[in-house]
Design an enzyme around this catalytic site. Structure first.
Site, PDB file in Angstrom:
ATOM      1  N   GLU A   1      -9.282  -3.641 -72.011  1.00 44.70           N
ATOM      2  CA  GLU A   1     -10.543  -2.913 -72.167  1.00 44.70           C
ATOM      3  C   GLU A   1     -10.957  -2.440 -70.776  1.00 44.70           C
ATOM      4  O   GLU A   1     -11.434  -3.225 -69.959  1.00 44.70           O
ATOM      5  CB  GLU A   1     -11.611  -3.830 -72.782  1.00 44.70           C
ATOM      6  CG  GLU A   1     -11.296  -4.261 -74.211  1.00 44.70           C
ATOM      7  CD  GLU A   1     -11.288  -3.108 -75.193  1.00 44.70           C
ATOM      8  OE1 GLU A   1     -11.846  -2.043 -74.876  1.00 44.70           O
ATOM      9  OE2 GLU A   1     -10.730  -3.265 -76.291  1.00 44.70           O
TER      10      GLU A   1
ATOM     11  N   CYS B   1     -19.604  -0.062 -68.936  1.00 41.84           N
ATOM     12  CA  CYS B   1     -18.382   0.743 -69.006  1.00 41.84           C
ATOM     13  C   CYS B   1     -18.520   1.929 -69.944  1.00 41.84           C
ATOM     14  O   CYS B   1     -17.766   2.897 -69.830  1.00 41.84           O
ATOM     15  CB  CYS B   1     -17.199  -0.122 -69.414  1.00 41.84           C
ATOM     16  SG  CYS B   1     -17.386  -0.885 -71.047  1.00 41.84           S
TER      17      CYS B   1
END
Length: 500
Positions: free
Chosen positions: A241, A275
């Site tokens: 990720e 993010c």
């Protein structure tokens, strides 16, 4: 350095207070690796079958729930100390979203675990064909610092639900949260099957030398490449990720004030250290002027005339990150904010206008409270700009015209997509979350986390009798046998007919 303890928590090297000597990990006698014994102990527990029963998995998941409930205040205090995270944001992002994942898993685990029976052809009509969801074994979860509880426990919930043993490594950047997890979490979980390891970069490198059955990493693309290289040595599957520069297209037909509120919230939540935050806005020059006015008003509405004094605005996690962000302020034109305070690691909510694609801020993920606006002529130019760069973790599009939003969705590629809002797609446990290309590999959330940590094992259990049917496939072969085997095993296209 201390040996990973039998309490389930391992420590990285550090000077021991008062003893005047350095601690040392007793390296494993056979491998020379300080974590080999820990991994071997967890593997023995997994091979014993202890983690496989649903009752065991449910008990461990419920224990995680107690950790979140009983340590809630300490989590809020630790994240507040580490990065000035407002308690509202911490409770929402670190606790509520984790509990949503936990409850979704507990509500559905018995169904997820069931064998999935599949189509059978004529030759296997009397047999059992199914997909068994097997645990991988001993898995490693490496969490980042920006959401140090959520991005640690979220994957852990799925790993436990799938029946794995787990080594958990929280980020060493957020020291207070790391300490809380290392000291408190092991007392809630089975120490035979779950261990917390605190480690810096050097010790994590040694940890990665061990053979894990799955590695789940959240962090930067550069470290993701290191993780993938280490995993490749053992052919270990990974979920990465990562992140990237998430574009946000704003069309000329939209409610500008609504756009400003939703973009500002997504950009400045957690002081921009998210993010999936919108990294830059693509819009026309006309929209840029409208949006700047709306953003200016929104920032005052959110944080007051002096955001530094607002209890609802966080701080940058460390000095290195602060310095990097401060250097990026030279890009474009600072229209809103721009104030900094190194002692507090404070960077005001900032908006840069007239940013050029070649500016420094467009060369890396911002990961801070700075929003860039890049002027484009129209939607087609915006889409071309997005597609000329690495595929992001998410693409955002704002427009009152659904056709415009759908055009951006259909003509771009990204890990996820959100139309007319920011961040909110990750609040749905029903949607997969993950990147594509340089923004990541694999997916999780809800059932997708369970699937990520499960090996989908194709199984066929045949009946011992009826050998006459099987004889058709044995030598000596003949055209008659082949015709009968074809009739029993062939998959035909729908709508097709056979002329006899």
């Amino acid at each position: 350095m201390q040996q990973p303890s039998e309490s389930g928590a391992g420590k990285a090297p550090e000077d021991e207070d008062g003893g005047g000597r350095k601690g040392s990990v007793d390296e494993d006698a056979t491998s020379g690796n300080p974590y080999a014994g820990l991994v071997r102990r967890l593997r023995a527990a997994w091979l014993s079958g202890k983690t496989r029963p649903m009752e065991y998995r449910v008990a461990q998941l419920e224990a995680l729930g107690r950790f979140l409930d009983e340590k809630k205040q300490e989590i809020l205090e630790a994240t507040g100390s580490d990065m000035g995270k407002p308690s509202f944001e911490a409770e929402f992002s670190e606790i509520l979203l984790c509990k949503n994942e936990l409850h979704e898993t507990l509500n559905n685990l018995s169904r997820w675990m069931k064998d999935e029976h599949v189509y059978k052809n004529l030759a296997t009509r009397w047999d059992s064909a199914f997909i068994r969801k097997d645990p991988f074994g001993v898995v490693l979860i490496i969490a980042p610092w920006n959401y140090p509880v959520n991005l640690l426990l979220g994957p852990l919930i799925g790993a436990i639900a799938a029946g794995n043993c787990v080594v958990i490594k929280p980020s060493d950047m957020t020291k207070n949260t790391e300490r809380l997890v290392a000291e408190a979490l092991p007392s809630y979980l089975d120490k035979d099957c779950f261990a917390v390891v605190t480690a810096g970069a050097q010790e994590t490198t040694r940890l990665l030398e061990n053979k894990f059955d799955y590695i789940f990493f959240t962090g930067s693309p550069s470290v993701g490449r290191i993780i993938m290289t280490a995993a490749a040595k053992h052919l270990t599957p990974v979920t990465l990720e990562l992140g990237g520069k998430n574009p946000c297209y704003v069309s000329d037909t939209c409610d500008v004030q609504n756009v400003a509120r939703r973009v500002a919230w997504g950009r400045f939540f957690n002081a921009g250290q998210t993010c999936i935050a919108p990294d830059y806005v693509l819009c026309s020059l006309e929209m840029q002027e409208k949006l700047l006015l709306a953003l200016s008003k929104t920032i005052v509405d959110f944080y007051g005339s002096n955001p530094r004094e607002s209890p609802d605005f966080g701080r940058i996690v460390g000095e290195k990150q602060f310095q990097r962000l401060q250097e990026l302020l030279c890009s474009g034109q600072v229209v809103i904010g721009g104030e900094t305070d190194e002692a507090e690691r404070y960077i005001a909510p900032t908006v840069l206008a007239d940013v050029h694609p070649s500016d420094p801020i467009m060369q890396e993920e911002i990961f801070g409270p700075i929003l860039s606006i890049v002027p484009v002529a129209n939607m087609d130019e915006a889409i071309d700009f997005i597609n000329s760069r690495e595929r992001p973790l998410v693409v955002y599009a704002f427009s009152s015209d659904n056709k415009v939003v759908n055009q951006v969705l259909e003509r771009t590629s990204s890990g996820g997509f959100c139309g007319n809002d920011t961040l909110m797609h990750v609040t749905l446990t029903s949607l997969p979350f993950g990147g594509v290309g340089s923004s990541g590999l694999g997916m999780y959330h809800g059932k997708f986390t369970f699937n990520t940590f499960s090996h989908h094992r194709g199984c066929l259990h045949r009946y011992m009798g009826r050998e006459t049917i099987n004889a058709l496939r044995y030598p000596p072969y003949s055209q008659q046998k082949l015709a009968m085997v074809r009739a029993a095993a062939e998959v035909k296209r729908k709508g097709a007919c056979t002329l006899l």
